[in-house]
Write an enzyme that holds these catalytic residues in place. Structure first.
Site, PDB file in Angstrom:
ATOM      1  N   PRO A   2       0.669  -0.854   0.177  1.00 47.94           N
ATOM      2  CA  PRO A   2       0.389  -0.032   0.525  1.00 47.94           C
ATOM      3  C   PRO A   2       1.095   1.419   0.003  1.00 47.94           C
ATOM      4  CG  PRO A   2      -0.098  -0.672   2.076  1.00 47.94           C
ATOM      5  CD  PRO A   2       0.637  -1.841   1.248  1.00 47.94           C
ATOM      6  N   CYS A   3       0.786   1.987  -0.376  1.00 48.30           N
ATOM      7  CA  CYS A   3       1.623   3.240  -1.097  1.00 48.30           C
ATOM      8  C   CYS A   3       1.170   4.479  -1.871  1.00 48.30           C
ATOM      9  CB  CYS A   3       2.824   2.603  -2.222  1.00 48.30           C
ATOM     10  SG  CYS A   3       3.838   1.129  -1.796  1.00 48.30           S
ATOM     11  N   THR A   4       1.248   5.535  -2.108  1.00 52.92           N
ATOM     12  CA  THR A   4       1.015   6.722  -2.259  1.00 52.92           C
ATOM     13  C   THR A   4       2.077   7.605  -3.634  1.00 52.92           C
ATOM     14  OG1 THR A   4      -0.480   7.042  -0.104  1.00 52.92           O
ATOM     15  CG2 THR A   4      -0.498   9.011  -1.720  1.00 52.92           C
TER      16      THR A   4
END
Length: 498
Positions: A2-4
């Site tokens: 999970p990243c942005t």
């Protein structure tokens, strides 16, 4: 993972740099300690073997030197994540994306399957080798590319040949261009050049919302894709756009599930709300775009030029100023409703700017922060070096304040429960380190500009100076946060015991 991700085109950035930035976040219930290192050519493998997929790939000769932010614990592989090679080409990989059942049915992932039984036994099945994934991509691509566009083409070829076991988004930048590649199923991919005057926001969701097949199969000026992508879309009825409308790749290849509206789309909404506060009435009850909107645009022209500090703030957001802020004092029913960008599971933030107005020898800066972004500072390091400061490279599994990663993790763990008491001190720390970082860049640039000989020792000295300040200020912040946390302990009592 999970990243942005946040990408900023050169005409949208404060100094004309192309900027690619990404939070690497660990999975729920885990932490991945990170290091900042340089991989010199003699340390790059000639034959690459992945840990998770058991895939073996022969790599080209003559790799370039590059920086990386790998895992400190390598039981699951390297996970190099983000870096810059010696020709000032940068790569960030990967942003885990979502997809839909139609895509997976048409082109399944290439997943590893262990062998079943023993050779010669009835029902024996040999192992099935998996494709490439986040563990592998920087290591097998970044040392061999000479432009952002070339990065797309090399990775695309590898995807077509070996496949992948997950949906991924990958960013590339050089001094002129930023390209964003998204995998589609097991073997397919699309890529789009970020317009120079725009920024792009990417949560964990397939993001490209328009795609031009004519350009992708023609001049390739702004679009590229796998060699059979147009036929793949037609054969599997993936195009959901109505007659007369441009092809919408997000509708074709992506998702808009209920979980997206809690986990993914709110992050894009928050970043665009920050960078374009006057574009719409973001918080109105009848707002055109809400945290649950599926049509938040892939990119926008910002209302003003975007700074490094803006990038850090955007990738640290926890819905400040809204009723969704987990640290807020309003909106008890909605507080913590959406997944923050600045989350406890942030492992590292890498912000790479390739500067156009300085000598190529020191044009690439890799800004780094470790741990939860709400509580850490972003600091700059020159990328054209052969070694990195020990404070950032010495991370191990052992928790210690001698490591930048673990010091930040401790600060966040203590400060979270005492957010309002610690907030002012953390903001002062972040501002001070940002100012010191800019100052050292200016000073080192000026010295390097006068240096005819190899500038790498000078850049390494500048990096060490940043690291020395960073350790001193981080230790000081830790002392202050520890004091506030100790004074707020449940077993405290006001009567003096002296």
């Amino acid at each position: 993972m999970p990243c942005t991700t946040l990408l900023v085109g050169k005409d949208a950035s404060f100094d004309g740099s192309t900027i690619i930035a990404r939070n690497e976040d660990s999975g729920n219930g885990t932490f991945n300690p990170k290091r900042f290192v340089v991989v010199n050519p003699e340390d790059q493998p000639h034959t690459y073997k992945s840990v998770l997929a058991h895939l073996t790939i022969d790599l080209p000769d003559n790799p370039l030197r590059y920086t990386a932010v790998p895992n400190a614990i390598t039981n699951e592989g390297i996970w190099a994540e983000a870096g810059v090679n010696e020709e000032n080409i940068s790569m960030s990989a990967t942003e885990t994306l979502t997809t839909n059942e139609r895509v997976l049915g048409a082109d399944p992932f290439v997943t590893y399957e262990p062998e079943k039984g023993k050779p010669g036994d009835d029902g024996y099945e040999p192992e099935l080798i998996g494709g490439i994934g986040e563990e592998d991509m920087v290591t097998i691509v970044l040392p061999y590319i000479h432009s952002a566009r070339e990065g797309v083409l090399r990775l695309g070829k590898l995807l077509e040949q070996y496949g992948t076991y997950e949906m991924n988004g990958i960013a590339f930048n050089d001094v002129n261009e930023i390209w964003w590649l998204e995998t589609v199923g097991g073997h397919h991919w699309i890529a789009k050049r970020v317009p120079d005057n725009m920024y792009v926001t990417m949560p964990n969701q397939l993001g490209i919302d328009s795609f031009d097949f004519e350009d992708a199969f023609g001049e390739r000026e702004n679009y590229m894709c796998s060699v059979d992508m147009k036929q793949f879309v037609a054969d599997n009825h993936l195009d959901l756009t109505l007659e007369g409308h441009a092809f919408n790749s997000r509708e074709a290849f992506g998702s808009h599930s209920d979980s997206d509206h809690v986990y993914n789309t709110p992050r894009a909404w928050a970043m665009q709300r920050f960078l374009n506060p006057h574009a719409i009435q973001w918080d109105a009850s009848d707002a055109l775009l809400t945290p649950a909107s599926d049509d938040i645009p892939w990119g926008r022209v910002p209302e003003r030029k975007v700074t490094i500090e803006d990038v850090k703030y955007a990738l640290s957001l926890h819905y400040q100023g809204t009723r969704y802020d987990p640290y807020g004092r309003d909106g008890a029913a909605t507080r913590g409703m959406y997944r923050p960008i600045g989350i406890n599971r942030n492992s590292q933030l890498s912000v790479v700017e390739i500067r156009p107005d300085v000598d190529d020898r020191y044009a690439a800066i890799q800004w780094l922060a470790f741990g939860s972004n709400v509580f850490n500072a972003l600091v700059p390091f020159y990328a054209n070096v052969t070694t990195t400061p020990e404070y950032l490279s010495n991370t191990t599994a052992q928790v210690t304040t001698e490591s930048f990663y673990w010091a930040n993790r401790i600060i966040a763990g203590l400060a979270d429960a005492h957010f309002h008491e610690c907030q002012a001190g953390i903001e002062r720390y972040q501002e001070k380190m940002g100012g010191i970082g800019h100052q050292i860049i200016h000073e080192t640039d000026a010295a390097a500009d006068q240096q005819v000989a190899d500038v790498k020792p000078l850049l390494e000295a500048g990096n060490q100076k940043v690291a020395d300040y960073l350790k001193r200020e981080t230790d000081s912040l830790l002392s202050k946060v520890l004091y506030e946390a100790s004074m707020g302990m449940k077993n405290g009592f006001s009567k003096d015991d002296m």
